[in-house]
Structures are given as C-alpha cells and as structure tokens.
Design a protein around this motif. Sequence first.
Motif, mmCIF file in Angstrom:
data_model
loop_
_atom_site.group_PDB
_atom_site.id
_atom_site.type_symbol
_atom_site.label_atom_id
_atom_site.label_comp_id
_atom_site.label_asym_id
_atom_site.label_seq_id
_atom_site.Cartn_x
_atom_site.Cartn_y
_atom_site.Cartn_z
ATOM 1 N N GLU A 1 21.240 12.880 3.493
ATOM 2 C CA GLU A 1 20.648 13.777 4.485
ATOM 3 C C GLU A 1 20.079 12.977 5.650
ATOM 4 N N LEU A 2 19.393 11.896 5.351
ATOM 5 C CA LEU A 2 18.828 11.068 6.416
ATOM 6 C C LEU A 2 19.928 10.428 7.270
ATOM 7 N N ARG A 3 21.037 10.030 6.618
ATOM 8 C CA ARG A 3 22.158 9.473 7.388
ATOM 9 C C ARG A 3 22.714 10.517 8.348
ATOM 10 N N CYS A 4 22.801 11.763 7.895
ATOM 11 C CA CYS A 4 23.290 12.834 8.773
ATOM 12 C C CYS A 4 22.374 13.003 9.978
ATOM 13 N N TRP A 5 21.084 12.852 9.760
ATOM 14 C CA TRP A 5 20.138 13.011 10.859
ATOM 15 C C TRP A 5 20.208 11.872 11.842
#
Length: 184
Positions: A82-86
């Motif tokens: 999720e953090l990578r997507c952000w």
Amino acid sequence: MTDDAHRFTGMYDECRQRVWAYVVSRAGRQVADEVVSETFAIAWRRLDDVPEHALPWLLGVARNVLRDSVRAEARREALAAELRCWTEGDVADEVTERLGLLRALAALPEDDREILVLVAWHGLSPKEAARVVGCSSAAYRVRLHRARKRLRQAMAGEPADGSRRGEPAQPSLSHVRNLSEEWS
C-alpha cells in the motif's frame, strides 16, 4: 534449581529437536529458531497449563506461533504494498491525469458518459450494460467503441465531434433538420 525450572529443562531437552523439526517441515529453517524460542517462552509462562506429555501441546503452540507470524508477515507485506502504491509516481501527475480525464468525460454528451461509466466505474459487462440502456449487446459495443474514441479525442484536446481545431465542426443531424424545416 526449583521444581518448575527442573521440569521446564527436562521438557526442553526432550522436545526441542522435535518441535524444531516440526517448524522446519512447515516453514523452513529461516524461521524455525525464532518460532521454537517463542514456543518455549510461552511454555515457560504457562508451565502450569503444560500437560505431562508435553510434545502435542508444544506442537500446537508452535503451530499457533507460526500462524501468527505468517499473519503478521502478510500484514507487513500488505502495508508495504500500500505504501509503495502511494509513493510510486508523482502524485501531482496522477491528480493532473485524473482531472484531465474528468474534464474530458464532462465534455462528452450524457449518453457517451453513461455508456463509459457503466463499464468502467460500475464494472458491468457489455451485456449487462446493454440491458441497462435498453439495446442489444452488439449495439452497446458499437456505442462503447465510439464513446471511447470520443473520450480519447477529448483527452487529446480535440473536439468530441471529430473536427480538428480551427476547422468548423460538422453540424449535428438535429441542427440540419432544424435548418431544413426553416427553409421549407
């Protein structure tokens, strides 16, 4: 040495290798030492709950510790994804792209917007969307193709009616009908 410490030491000496082998068979050597350590830490804290024949109880605890560590790892991976997507790409570019798409969509006729939204945002199949708008699947696919073409044109800054910038737009059929009625 107290009776509890003596009992725990005997249990540890008797069962440690078998608990370790069980964990290795389930999860591999990379996590075995950590899971076995946690298993025996739990056994020490709950020594009064450990039955006389401790191996099945210890294997159950090791299984639970392993399950909990797998769940924790899955949560960490999900959070990292999720953090990578952000953080992937430039947020400003995504906002600009989204605004461009929304503006282009707003520039389309209502019928084109409906055709596109039914499939793209509501996730309907062309057959289901055709039922919503009251036409055949084949007709819907044609309309969808044309609506997508007009959306691409609008996103490229071209008028949705197909004319190029600087060129006069082709009059609509209703406009032509109105003119012919005026002349008659």
